[in-house]
Design an enzyme around this catalytic site. Sequence first.
Site, short mmCIF file in Angstrom:
data_model
loop_
_atom_site.label_atom_id
_atom_site.label_comp_id
_atom_site.label_asym_id
_atom_site.label_seq_id
_atom_site.Cartn_x
_atom_site.Cartn_y
_atom_site.Cartn_z
N ASP A 41 0.73 -1.23 -0.17
CA ASP A 41 0.03 0.28 0.09
C ASP A 41 0.51 1.53 -0.10
OD1 ASP A 41 1.45 0.34 2.57
OD2 ASP A 41 -1.15 -0.79 3.07
N SER A 42 0.51 2.62 0.44
CA SER A 42 1.04 3.57 -0.18
C SER A 42 1.65 4.19 1.05
CB SER A 42 0.10 4.88 -0.12
OG SER A 42 -0.51 4.72 -0.72
#
Length: 116
Positions: A41-42
């Site tokens: 994810d980010s």
Amino acid sequence: MAARTREQVFALVRAHLADELDLEPEAIEEGTRFREDLEADSLDLYTLVQELEDTYGVSMSDEQAAKILTVGQAVDFVLAHAPAGGGANGGGLAGGPARGGRPGEDSEVRLPGERE
């Protein structure tokens, strides 16, 4: 100081991702995609960028980071943008334990008056 090799940079990226994402290192290859294959994810990607910046002294903009989709592309970026001196921590991978960088498990800390 010796230049970093592709294998050294790849080993660092692989180890970081394996630890961060709780994976076996062997599951990560140069063609491995961060989002699709690793489901990163980010935040995972942000911590990888921070690790590369801290270790190799590279600076990566958000726009540059968004274009890096695979592990091999991250390695290419480091090799193309790292300063010759080995980065902010003195090249801990290529030159042995880091000196003058942030304290960590790879740093050697000596007390005043202590000899090597």
